[in-house]
Write a protein that holds these residues in place. Structure first.
Motif, PDB file in Angstrom:
ATOM      1  N   THR A  93       0.859  -1.174   0.000  1.00  0.00           N
ATOM      2  CA  THR A  93       0.000   0.000   0.000  1.00  0.00           C
ATOM      3  C   THR A  93       0.900   1.229   0.000  1.00  0.00           C
ATOM      4  O   THR A  93       2.119   1.126   0.205  1.00  0.00           O
ATOM      5  N   SER A  94       0.305   2.391  -0.184  1.00  0.00           N
ATOM      6  CA  SER A  94       1.055   3.643  -0.114  1.00  0.00           C
ATOM      7  C   SER A  94       1.726   3.777   1.251  1.00  0.00           C
ATOM      8  O   SER A  94       2.901   4.138   1.353  1.00  0.00           O
ATOM      9  N   GLN A  95       0.992   3.461   2.307  1.00  0.00           N
ATOM     10  CA  GLN A  95       1.525   3.580   3.669  1.00  0.00           C
ATOM     11  C   GLN A  95       2.692   2.619   3.896  1.00  0.00           C
ATOM     12  O   GLN A  95       3.692   2.983   4.511  1.00  0.00           O
ATOM     13  N   GLN A  96       2.558   1.396   3.417  1.00  0.00           N
ATOM     14  CA  GLN A  96       3.648   0.422   3.572  1.00  0.00           C
ATOM     15  C   GLN A  96       4.893   0.870   2.813  1.00  0.00           C
ATOM     16  O   GLN A  96       6.015   0.716   3.303  1.00  0.00           O
ATOM     17  N   ALA A  97       4.692   1.445   1.635  1.00  0.00           N
ATOM     18  CA  ALA A  97       5.830   1.935   0.850  1.00  0.00           C
ATOM     19  C   ALA A  97       6.513   3.095   1.575  1.00  0.00           C
ATOM     20  O   ALA A  97       7.746   3.165   1.616  1.00  0.00           O
TER      21      ALA A  97
END
Length: 172
Positions: free
Chosen positions: A73-77
Motif C-alpha cells: 500500500t502507499s503507507q507500507q511503501a
C-alpha cells in the motif's frame, strides 16, 4: 529486481505487475511516495542523493521518496522507504497522504511528518543517500534555483510547508 503494481486512471489495481524499466501503456500507472519530515524550527529534513544514482545524482531531495513495490500500500511503501533510506522507523498504518499529485505515469503521494530527528542517529542507505541536513524553505528554493536540488515546482515545496499542520484545503 524491482516490481510494481499497475493501476488504472482511477487508482484501481489492474492485477498486473511490471518490472522497473518496463514501458507502461498509456492507460497504466504506478504509485510513488514521498515523506517530508519537518521539525519544530520549520525546517525540512533533506537528503543528498549519491553521485552514482541513475536519476538526479548528487542533488538534494525531499526527506525520502520511492516507488511502491508490488503488493504494498502507499503507507507500507512510505514506511519501508523511510526505514531503508534513513533507518528511521514510523508507523504509517493510521495516516493518509497529505496530498497526491498526478504525473504522466502515476500517482505521487506526499506524507508530512512533524518530528525532531537527531541526524547523528540516522543510518543512511549507502546505495541511495550520501548526506542529510535540515533546511528552511528559502534555502530549498535557493538550492532548486541553483540546480542543486531536484527541480520540484516551487508550489510543491510551498505545499509541504503549508500543509504540515493539517489535511485538506481549508486553513485552520
Amino acid at each position: 529486481m524491482e516490481e510494481w503494481d499497475i493501476y488504472d486512471k482511477y487508482r484501481i489495481k489492474k492485477g498486473k505487475v511490471v518490472t522497473r524499466g518496463d514501458t507502461l501503456n498509456a492507460d497504466e500507472f504506478h504509485l510513488v511516495i514521498h515523506v517530508a519530515i519537518i521539525n519544530s524550527n520549520n525546517q525540512l529534513l533533506i537528503q543528498q542523493r549519491q553521485p552514482f544514482k541513475k536519476g538526479w545524482p548528487n542533488l538534494w531531495d525531499i526527506t525520502v521518496g520511492g516507488t511502491a513495490q508490488a503488493g504494498e500500500t502507499s503507507q507500507q511503501a512510505a514506511e519501508r522507504e523511510l526505514f531503508e533510506e534513513l533507518g528511521y522507523a514510523f508507523d504509517f498504518t493510521t495516516i493518509r497522504p497529505h496530498f497526491t499529485i498526478n504525473f504522466q505515469r502515476g500517482f505521487d503521494d506526499y506524507y508530512i511528518l512533524k518530528a525532531e530527528v537527531d541526524l547523528t542517529k540516522l543510518t543512511l542507505q549507502e546505495t541511495e543517500v550520501q548526506n542529510v541536513k535540515w533546511a528552511y524553505k528559502d534555502e530549498i528554493v535557493t538550492l532548486i534555483q541553483s540546480k542543486q536540488f531536484i527541480p520540484y515546482h516551487f508550489s510543491v515545496i510551498d505545499m509541504i510547508f503549508d500543509m504540515k499542520d493539517q489535511l485538506g484545503i481549508f486553513s485552520s
